[in-house]
Write a protein that holds these residues in place. Structure first.
Motif, PDB file in Angstrom:
ATOM      1  N   GLY A  86       0.797  -1.213   0.000  1.00 50.83           N
ATOM      2  CA  GLY A  86       0.000   0.000   0.000  1.00 50.83           C
ATOM      3  C   GLY A  86       0.830   1.264   0.000  1.00 50.83           C
ATOM      4  N   ILE A  87       2.001   1.206  -0.629  1.00 49.91           N
ATOM      5  CA  ILE A  87       2.922   2.344  -0.692  1.00 49.91           C
ATOM      6  C   ILE A  87       3.256   2.599  -2.156  1.00 49.91           C
ATOM      7  CG2 ILE A  87       5.070   3.342   0.213  1.00 49.91           C
ATOM      8  CD1 ILE A  87       5.196   1.018   2.200  1.00 49.91           C
ATOM      9  N   ALA A 191       7.111   1.836  15.418  1.00 49.24           N
ATOM     10  CA  ALA A 191       7.126   3.013  14.548  1.00 49.24           C
ATOM     11  C   ALA A 191       7.101   4.298  15.365  1.00 49.24           C
ATOM     12  CB  ALA A 191       5.931   2.968  13.597  1.00 49.24           C
ATOM     13  N   LYS A 192       6.286   4.344  16.404  1.00 49.71           N
ATOM     14  CA  LYS A 192       6.195   5.530  17.246  1.00 49.71           C
ATOM     15  C   LYS A 192       7.537   5.850  17.895  1.00 49.71           C
ATOM     16  CE  LYS A 192       3.654   7.430  21.217  1.00 49.71           C
ATOM     17  NZ  LYS A 192       2.607   7.146  22.239  1.00 49.71           N
ATOM     18  N   LEU A 193       8.241   4.821  18.347  1.00 54.68           N
ATOM     19  CA  LEU A 193       9.554   5.037  18.955  1.00 54.68           C
ATOM     20  C   LEU A 193      10.557   5.548  17.918  1.00 54.68           C
ATOM     21  CD1 LEU A 193       9.768   1.871  21.232  1.00 54.68           C
ATOM     22  CD2 LEU A 193       9.703   4.252  22.000  1.00 54.68           C
ATOM     23  N   ILE A 219       5.914  -2.061   8.209  1.00 54.57           N
ATOM     24  CA  ILE A 219       6.049  -0.887   9.071  1.00 54.57           C
ATOM     25  C   ILE A 219       6.247   0.370   8.227  1.00 54.57           C
ATOM     26  CG2 ILE A 219       8.570  -1.053   9.361  1.00 54.57           C
ATOM     27  CD1 ILE A 219       8.116  -0.306  12.332  1.00 54.57           C
ATOM     28  N   ALA A 220       6.783   0.204   7.009  1.00 63.63           N
ATOM     29  CA  ALA A 220       7.009   1.357   6.136  1.00 63.63           C
ATOM     30  C   ALA A 220       5.710   2.016   5.702  1.00 63.63           C
ATOM     31  CB  ALA A 220       7.808   0.937   4.908  1.00 63.63           C
ATOM     32  N   ALA A 221       4.587   1.284   5.782  1.00 63.70           N
ATOM     33  CA  ALA A 221       3.306   1.829   5.344  1.00 63.70           C
ATOM     34  C   ALA A 221       2.632   2.689   6.408  1.00 63.70           C
ATOM     35  CB  ALA A 221       2.369   0.681   4.954  1.00 63.70           C
ATOM     36  N   PRO A 223       2.091   5.885   8.957  1.00 61.67           N
ATOM     37  CA  PRO A 223       2.363   7.325   8.785  1.00 61.67           C
ATOM     38  C   PRO A 223       3.727   7.732   9.344  1.00 61.67           C
ATOM     39  CG  PRO A 223       0.123   6.988   9.578  1.00 61.67           C
ATOM     40  CD  PRO A 223       0.791   5.642   9.634  1.00 61.67           C
ATOM     41  N   GLY A 224       4.456   8.484   8.535  1.00 63.28           N
ATOM     42  CA  GLY A 224       5.755   8.994   8.953  1.00 63.28           C
ATOM     43  C   GLY A 224       6.903   8.019   8.835  1.00 63.28           C
ATOM     44  N   MET A 225       6.649   6.811   8.288  1.00 66.78           N
ATOM     45  CA  MET A 225       7.703   5.791   8.280  1.00 66.78           C
ATOM     46  C   MET A 225       8.395   5.605   6.924  1.00 66.78           C
ATOM     47  SD  MET A 225       8.109   4.822  11.314  1.00 66.78           S
ATOM     48  CE  MET A 225       9.185   3.416  11.007  1.00 66.78           C
ATOM     49  N   ALA A 226       7.729   5.901   5.820  1.00 71.04           N
ATOM     50  CA  ALA A 226       8.337   5.662   4.506  1.00 71.04           C
ATOM     51  C   ALA A 226       9.624   6.452   4.329  1.00 71.04           C
ATOM     52  CB  ALA A 226       7.349   6.008   3.396  1.00 71.04           C
ATOM     53  N   GLU A 227       9.679   7.650   4.903  1.00 76.15           N
ATOM     54  CA  GLU A 227      10.862   8.502   4.724  1.00 76.15           C
ATOM     55  C   GLU A 227      12.039   8.128   5.618  1.00 76.15           C
ATOM     56  OE1 GLU A 227       7.774  11.115   6.998  1.00 76.15           O
ATOM     57  OE2 GLU A 227       7.783   9.462   5.560  1.00 76.15           O
ATOM     58  N   ARG A 228      11.828   7.162   6.546  1.00 78.59           N
ATOM     59  CA  ARG A 228      12.925   6.772   7.423  1.00 78.59           C
ATOM     60  C   ARG A 228      13.209   5.267   7.381  1.00 78.59           C
ATOM     61  NH1 ARG A 228      12.970   8.929  11.923  1.00 78.59           N
ATOM     62  NH2 ARG A 228      11.353  10.510  11.578  1.00 78.59           N
ATOM     63  N   THR A 229      12.507   4.543   6.487  1.00 77.58           N
ATOM     64  CA  THR A 229      12.602   3.079   6.469  1.00 77.58           C
ATOM     65  C   THR A 229      13.223   2.569   5.181  1.00 77.58           C
ATOM     66  OG1 THR A 229      10.620   2.907   7.858  1.00 77.58           O
ATOM     67  CG2 THR A 229      11.292   0.936   6.659  1.00 77.58           C
ATOM     68  N   VAL A 230      14.127   1.611   5.318  1.00 79.79           N
ATOM     69  CA  VAL A 230      14.676   0.851   4.195  1.00 79.79           C
ATOM     70  C   VAL A 230      14.115  -0.562   4.293  1.00 79.79           C
ATOM     71  CG1 VAL A 230      16.759  -0.093   3.123  1.00 79.79           C
ATOM     72  CG2 VAL A 230      16.773   2.232   4.063  1.00 79.79           C
ATOM     73  N   ILE A 231      13.468  -1.019   3.231  1.00 77.86           N
ATOM     74  CA  ILE A 231      12.917  -2.371   3.184  1.00 77.86           C
ATOM     75  C   ILE A 231      13.947  -3.306   2.566  1.00 77.86           C
ATOM     76  CG2 ILE A 231      11.165  -3.849   2.123  1.00 77.86           C
ATOM     77  CD1 ILE A 231       9.251  -1.474   2.221  1.00 77.86           C
ATOM     78  N   LEU A 232      14.203  -4.426   3.243  1.00 76.61           N
ATOM     79  CA  LEU A 232      15.040  -5.486   2.691  1.00 76.61           C
ATOM     80  C   LEU A 232      14.117  -6.490   2.007  1.00 76.61           C
ATOM     81  CD1 LEU A 232      17.891  -7.418   4.503  1.00 76.61           C
ATOM     82  CD2 LEU A 232      16.150  -8.626   3.205  1.00 76.61           C
ATOM     83  N   TYR A 233      14.360  -6.727   0.714  1.00 72.04           N
ATOM     84  CA  TYR A 233      13.566  -7.661  -0.079  1.00 72.04           C
ATOM     85  C   TYR A 233      14.509  -8.680  -0.699  1.00 72.04           C
ATOM     86  CZ  TYR A 233      10.524  -9.453  -3.807  1.00 72.04           C
ATOM     87  OH  TYR A 233       9.805 -10.269  -4.642  1.00 72.04           O
ATOM     88  N   THR A 234      14.059  -9.935  -0.757  1.00 76.59           N
ATOM     89  CA  THR A 234      14.873 -10.957  -1.402  1.00 76.59           C
ATOM     90  C   THR A 234      14.012 -11.906  -2.217  1.00 76.59           C
ATOM     91  OG1 THR A 234      16.369 -12.829  -1.020  1.00 76.59           O
ATOM     92  CG2 THR A 234      14.783 -12.347   0.715  1.00 76.59           C
TER      93      THR A 234
END
Length: 399
Positions: A86-87, A191-193, A219-221, A223-234
């Motif tokens: 959903g991003i 996410a809040k932390l 967690i990237a989805a 609010p406020g998390m997409a700009e601080r999160t790197v998703i690891l995908y494999t």
């Protein structure tokens, strides 16, 4: 004799491979081994993916390609990963790498200065701890507590562990080795932390689609998390492509540009023709994905039933990954073992069961008084699961 670099003293390893060596040595002596130790997959990569790889080789895609990945794969990844979470991502958010593991190292290189603290799960994938310390950071573990449905993050401990020197948190929802999955409330609390303390987040989502019930959330989805999160995908787990070494980071543009530069310095690029196989995996028929999940679910159900029938073993039924992390404290006491490593060696020699222990997934934390082992069922047929766990039960019952 010349000295080696001092930082090598801080470099750990994935100790599951040492268990594999011991199992291979025992098998070489003519003994039967039931391989529950490595999270590899004994289900072949789908034929259409293999054909795409071979076609790419035949078409001459055997040379260098762009460091962050070929545009066609980055576009396919952005679309697939974003739509499932959903991003909205663009190709520029995607940096292709040689599997998921390099994402850990390059994330830390991008956000962590020497001496800064990074929170990581323990028990957890051992490379987190290894790379934080190797790169000069301070590895700060956070623990899990057992619940009726598995394990939950000790949020109070995380709160108490954050200092002005904390720069990031590694978060592995659908977790290896314990198969823990966050509730929505737990995910929101993490996410809040992260927002409150302005932390970078590495969200290890290797098992995001390796699940048997329910729906995964990132967690990237939040609010406020997409700009601080790197998703690891494999591609390793979902498409049974462990040996192809293909994965990616999905990151804010600021981080993605750094990761791309690190790619150029480290590998130049990810193997060109393997990336074309990745496009086929994402956009081709998905029948093999569901077929593999059906097989793994059958293995999970058989393993959970048998594990919980062993005296002194207890495990919750996980909805995702392909690992079980049973409490074996009472079984070890029954056999007179106080060290879980000795228990594992005795199990191998008496039953042929080869598995990792809690000690293979980060340093034991203060106050831990329960004993656990990890059983990976991704590389062993259901018939052998039944046979191996049956022998383990007989051995423990005879004590």
């Amino acid at each position: 004799m010349q000295n080696l670099a001092h930082r090598l003293e801080r470099l750990g390893t994935e100790t599951a491979f040492s268990v594999a060596q011991a199992a291979a040595a025992w098998k070489a002596q003519g003994n039967t081994v039931f391989p529950f130790h490595l999270g590899d997959i004994n289900i072949p990569t789908a034929p259409n993916i293999i054909e795409a790889m071979n076609r790419a080789i035949a078409d001459g895609h055997t040379g260098y390609c762009p460091g962050p990945g070929i545009p066609q794969l980055r576009e396919a990844l952005a679309e697939d990963i974003g739509s499932r979470r959903g991003i909205t991502f663009g190709p520029d958010n995607v940096v292709v790498m040689t599997g998921g593991k390099p994402v850990i190292t390059k994330f830390l290189q991008a956000v962590m200065n020497p001496g800064e603290e990074v929170l990581y799960p323990n028990p957890g994938f051992p490379i987190y701890e290894s790379q934080i310390e190797y790169l000069g950071g301070t590895a700060v573990p956070y623990r899990y507590v057992p619940t009726e449905s598995g394990f939950a993050i000790d949020l109070d401990q995380i709160r108490a562990s954050i200092t002005p020197n904390t720069t990031a948190i590694i978060y592995n929802d659908l977790q290896n080795p314990i198969s823990a999955e966050s509730t929505a409330a737990e995910r929101e609390a993490v996410a809040k932390l992260a927002i409150e303390h302005d932390l970078w987040v590495l969200s290890d989502e290797a098992y995001f689609e390796t699940r048997y019930e329910g729906v995964s959330s990132s967690i990237a989805a939040l609010p406020g998390m997409a700009e601080r999160t790197v998703i690891l995908y494999t591609f390793s787990k979902k498409f049974a492509m462990t040996g192809s070494r293909l994965g990616c980071a999905v990151a804010p543009l600021q981080i993605a540009q750094v990761l791309s530069k690190l790619n150029t310095n480290d590998e130049s690029c990810t193997t060109h023709y393997v990336q074309w196989a990745g496009i086929e995996a994402l956009r081709g028929p998905q029948d093999s994905v569901q077929s593999m999940l059906d097989v793994l679910k059958g293995r999970r159900d058989a393993a959970c039933e048998l594990v919980n029938a062993i005296p002194g073993f207890q495990v919750a039924v996980p909805q995702s990954t392909f690992y079980l992390f049973p409490d074996v404290t009472e079984a070890m006491e029954r056999l007179g073992h106080s060290a879980v490593g000795d228990f594992a060696t005795a199990a191998l020699h008496n039953t042929g069961m080869s598995f990792c222990t809690r000690e293979h997934f980060g340093r034991r934390l203060a106050g831990e008084d329960r004993q656990y082992i990890r059983l990976a069922y991704s590389g062993i047929e259901t018939a052998d699961i039944r046979l191996g766990l049956g022998r383990l039960r007989e051995w423990i019952e005879s004590a």
